[in-house]
Design a protein around this motif. Structure first.
Motif, short mmCIF file in Angstrom:
data_model
loop_
_atom_site.label_atom_id
_atom_site.label_comp_id
_atom_site.label_asym_id
_atom_site.label_seq_id
_atom_site.Cartn_x
_atom_site.Cartn_y
_atom_site.Cartn_z
N MET A 185 0.80 -1.22 0.00
CA MET A 185 0.00 0.00 0.00
C MET A 185 0.84 1.28 0.00
SD MET A 185 -3.00 -1.02 2.73
CE MET A 185 -4.01 0.38 2.26
N PHE A 186 2.03 1.20 0.59
CA PHE A 186 2.85 2.40 0.75
C PHE A 186 4.30 2.08 0.36
CE2 PHE A 186 -0.51 2.28 4.02
CZ PHE A 186 -1.27 3.38 3.62
N ALA A 187 5.22 2.55 1.18
CA ALA A 187 6.64 2.23 1.01
C ALA A 187 7.23 2.11 2.41
CB ALA A 187 7.37 3.30 0.21
N LEU A 188 8.19 1.23 2.56
CA LEU A 188 8.84 1.07 3.86
C LEU A 188 9.65 2.33 4.17
CD1 LEU A 188 10.12 -2.63 3.86
CD2 LEU A 188 8.42 -1.63 5.40
N GLU A 189 9.34 2.97 5.30
CA GLU A 189 10.07 4.15 5.72
C GLU A 189 11.22 3.74 6.65
OE1 GLU A 189 7.43 7.14 7.27
OE2 GLU A 189 5.85 6.63 5.84
N PRO A 190 12.20 4.59 6.87
CA PRO A 190 13.32 4.24 7.76
C PRO A 190 12.88 3.75 9.13
CG PRO A 190 13.84 6.23 6.54
CD PRO A 190 12.39 5.90 6.23
N THR A 191 11.84 4.37 9.70
CA THR A 191 11.38 3.93 11.02
C THR A 191 10.75 2.54 10.96
OG1 THR A 191 10.09 4.57 12.97
CG2 THR A 191 9.09 5.01 10.81
N ASP A 192 10.13 2.20 9.81
CA ASP A 192 9.60 0.85 9.62
C ASP A 192 10.74 -0.17 9.65
OD1 ASP A 192 6.84 1.50 9.18
OD2 ASP A 192 7.36 2.15 7.16
N ARG A 193 11.76 0.09 8.84
CA ARG A 193 12.88 -0.85 8.74
C ARG A 193 13.57 -1.03 10.08
NH1 ARG A 193 13.46 1.92 3.71
NH2 ARG A 193 13.10 0.52 1.94
N MET A 265 -0.31 -4.25 31.25
CA MET A 265 1.00 -3.62 31.36
C MET A 265 0.93 -2.22 31.95
SD MET A 265 2.56 -4.91 27.68
CE MET A 265 4.13 -4.04 27.83
N GLY A 266 -0.27 -1.83 32.39
CA GLY A 266 -0.43 -0.55 33.04
C GLY A 266 -0.54 0.64 32.11
N ALA A 267 -1.03 0.41 30.90
CA ALA A 267 -1.14 1.50 29.93
C ALA A 267 -2.14 2.55 30.41
CB ALA A 267 -1.58 0.95 28.58
N GLU A 268 -1.72 3.81 30.40
CA GLU A 268 -2.60 4.92 30.68
C GLU A 268 -3.06 5.58 29.38
OE1 GLU A 268 -0.38 7.47 33.21
OE2 GLU A 268 -0.26 6.02 34.85
N LEU A 269 -2.28 5.38 28.35
CA LEU A 269 -2.62 5.89 27.03
C LEU A 269 -2.23 4.83 26.00
CD1 LEU A 269 -3.47 8.16 25.04
CD2 LEU A 269 -1.07 8.90 25.05
N LEU A 270 -3.21 4.43 25.20
CA LEU A 270 -2.98 3.47 24.12
C LEU A 270 -3.46 4.14 22.84
CD1 LEU A 270 -2.26 0.65 23.01
CD2 LEU A 270 -4.58 -0.07 23.60
N TYR A 271 -2.55 4.34 21.89
CA TYR A 271 -2.90 5.05 20.67
C TYR A 271 -2.30 4.35 19.46
CZ TYR A 271 1.87 6.92 20.70
OH TYR A 271 3.24 7.05 20.69
N LEU A 272 -2.72 4.79 18.28
CA LEU A 272 -2.17 4.24 17.03
C LEU A 272 -2.15 5.31 15.96
CD1 LEU A 272 -4.66 3.64 14.79
CD2 LEU A 272 -5.24 1.93 16.52
N LEU A 273 -1.29 5.11 14.99
CA LEU A 273 -1.15 6.00 13.85
C LEU A 273 -1.36 5.19 12.58
CD1 LEU A 273 2.14 7.72 15.07
CD2 LEU A 273 -0.19 8.61 15.34
N THR A 274 -2.17 5.71 11.67
CA THR A 274 -2.45 4.94 10.47
C THR A 274 -2.74 5.89 9.31
OG1 THR A 274 -3.78 3.12 9.55
CG2 THR A 274 -4.92 4.68 11.00
N ASN A 275 -3.29 5.37 8.24
CA ASN A 275 -3.60 6.15 7.05
C ASN A 275 -5.04 5.86 6.64
OD1 ASN A 275 -3.76 6.39 3.90
ND2 ASN A 275 -1.96 7.60 4.47
N ALA A 276 -5.71 6.85 6.11
CA ALA A 276 -7.12 6.70 5.74
C ALA A 276 -7.35 5.61 4.71
CB ALA A 276 -7.66 8.03 5.22
N ARG A 277 -6.30 5.25 3.96
CA ARG A 277 -6.46 4.18 2.97
C ARG A 277 -6.66 2.82 3.64
NH1 ARG A 277 -1.43 4.46 -0.93
NH2 ARG A 277 -2.51 2.61 -1.77
N CYS A 278 -6.27 2.67 4.90
CA CYS A 278 -6.42 1.40 5.61
C CYS A 278 -7.84 1.30 6.17
CB CYS A 278 -5.38 1.28 6.71
SG CYS A 278 -3.67 1.42 6.15
N GLU A 279 -8.82 1.31 5.29
CA GLU A 279 -10.21 1.41 5.72
C GLU A 279 -10.65 0.22 6.57
OE1 GLU A 279 -12.59 1.95 2.28
OE2 GLU A 279 -11.66 3.82 1.68
N ALA A 280 -10.28 -0.99 6.16
CA ALA A 280 -10.71 -2.18 6.92
C ALA A 280 -10.12 -2.16 8.32
CB ALA A 280 -10.29 -3.44 6.18
N ALA A 281 -8.85 -1.76 8.44
CA ALA A 281 -8.21 -1.71 9.75
C ALA A 281 -8.86 -0.65 10.63
CB ALA A 281 -6.71 -1.43 9.59
#
Length: 323
Positions: A185-193, A265-281
Motif C-alpha cells: 500500500m505504501f513504502a517502507l520508511e526508515p522507522t519501519d525498517r 502492562m499498566g497502559a494509561e494511554l494506548l494510541y495508534l497511527l495509520t492512514n485513511a487508505r487502511c479502511e478495513a483496519a
C-alpha cells in the motif's frame, strides 16, 4: 513477489513438497543426462529396488511406497529401454520383474557414481540437518499411514485461533507480515525498517511487547506490537494479518488480545497511527473502541510520512499529553 505456498503454511504442505520435489528432480535429471543414462529420476527407485532380486509389481509398489499403476507405468517405460524384463517364476501366474544385463550395468553406474554425488549435493542443501529432516519425513509418512489428510480434515475445526508470545524464531514472521502489507500500500520508511529489523531492541527491550496469532493448519498468520513511548504510554503498531487468514477474524482476535495486554502492562494511554487508505483496519479499530484524536496526531503524527489518522483507545482515561 508474494510466495503463496509459504504464506499458506501447513495447509499447502503437499503443494510445497511437490514444488520442492520438482526442483530436486530437475537437478537430478541433469546429473543423469550428463552420465549418459537414458533414465529419469522417477526410474531410480525401481532400479534400486531390483538390484540383486526380482519382484512382482505389487512387491515393487510396496518397496517404493507408490501406487501399483505408477509402478506399472515406470516398469513399462524401463522395459522399452531394455532396462528391465520379465523373469521366470515358480508360479506361472505370477509376473516377476528383474534387471536385464543393461539394467544391471545402469544400476551399478547409478550406485557407484550418480547416487553418491546426488546424495552429497542434497546433504549440502540440507546444511548438515539431513538426518533430522529425513526423520521428520518418516514421521509424516507414518502419521499418514495411521490417518490420511482427508480423514484428519473431516474431524478438524476451523476455529482454534491462539495467541503466541514473541520469541527470536518468530522475528522473521514479524518482519515479513508487516513488510508485505506496508509495501503493498505504501513504502517502507526508515522507522519501519528500524523496528522490523530490530524488534528485540526497538520493541521488547524498552518495555513493549509483540504478539502473534496462530491459526490451525496455517501457522502464524498475524502480528502486532505495543511500543512503549513514555511512562504508561504505548503505541499500538505494526499490526498485520496474512491474506491466508481472511475470514477467520484473526485480526480482531489479535487486536482484542493486544488491548487486554496493554491494560495488564499498566497502559494509561494506548494510541495508534495509520492512514485513511487502511479502511478495513480503521473499521476494526473503531469497532473495538478506538476514536480519532487530534491531540495524538499533533503529538505523535510526524513519526510516519504516511500518517494522516491518529486514534486513541477510549477504554482508558485520556491523560494530558506530554509537551
Amino acid at each position: 513477489m508474494q510466495d503463496v505456498l509459504v504464506d499458506m503454511g501447513p495447509a499447502f504442505l503437499g503443494s510445497r513438497l511437490k514444488r520442492l520435489a520438482e526442483r530436486l528432480q530437475a537437478g537430478a535429471m541433469r546429473v543423469i543426462e550428463e552420465a549418459g543414462l537414458p533414465l529419469q529420476p522417477g526410474h531410480m527407485a525401481v532400479l534400486a529396488a531390483l538390484r540383486g532380486r526380482a519382484l512382482t509389481i505389487g512387491q515393487l509398489a510396496e518397496a517404493i511406497g507408490i501406487s501399483q499403476p505408477g509402478v506399472t507405468r515406470a516398469v513399462g517405460q524401463l522395459e522399452k529401454l531394455g532396462i528391465v524384463a520379465g523373469v521366470p517364476a515358480a508360479d506361472q501366474r505370477t509376473r516377476m520383474i528383474g534387471l536385464t544385463p543393461a539394467g544391471q550395468a545402469a544400476a551399478y553406474r547409478a550406485a557407484t557414481d550418480l547416487w553418491p554425488r546426488i546424495g552429497l549435493a542434497a546433504e549440502e542443501v540440507l546444511g548438515g540437518g539431513g538426518h533430522g529432516f529425513l526423520a521428520q519425513l518418516t514421521a509424516i509418512e507414518r502419521a499418514l499411514d495411521q490417518a490420511s489428510i482427508a480423514e484428519r480434515a473431516a474431524h478438524a475445526s476451523a476455529g482454534g485461533l491462539r495467541i503466541r508470545e514473541f520469541e527470536d524464531s518468530l522475528a522473521g514472521d514479524f518482519h515479513d507480515i508487516n513488510a508485505q502489507w506496508i509495501t503493498a500500500m505504501f513504502a517502507l520508511e526508515p522507522t519501519d525498517r528500524d523496528v522490523l529489523e530490530h524488534p528485540q531492541q526497538r520493541i521488547i527491550a524498552p518495555g513493549g511487547t509483540i504478539l502473534f496469532v496462530e491459526a490451525p493448519g496455517l501457522g502464524v498468520v498475524g502480528t502486532c506490537a505495543l511500543q512503549r513511548t513514555g511512562p504508561g504510554r504505548f503505541e499500538l503498531t505494526k499490526m498485520g494479518v496474512r491474506d491466508s487468514a481472511r475470514g477467520l477474524k484473526a485480526g480482531e482476535f489479535l487486536l482484542q488480545a493486544m488491548i487486554e495486554r496493554a491494560g495488564a502492562m499498566g497502559a494509561e494511554l494506548l494510541y495508534l497511527l495509520t492512514n485513511a487508505r487502511c479502511e478495513a483496519a480503521i473499521h476494526l479499530y473503531r469497532k473495538l473502541g478506538f476514536v480519532d484524536d487530534a491531540q495524538i496526531m499533533a503529538e505523535y503524527g510526524a513519526r510516519y510520512e504516511r500518517c494522516n489518522v491518529a486514534m486513541r483507545f477510549a477504554g482508558l482515561p485520556a491523560p494530558p499529553l506530554a509537551r
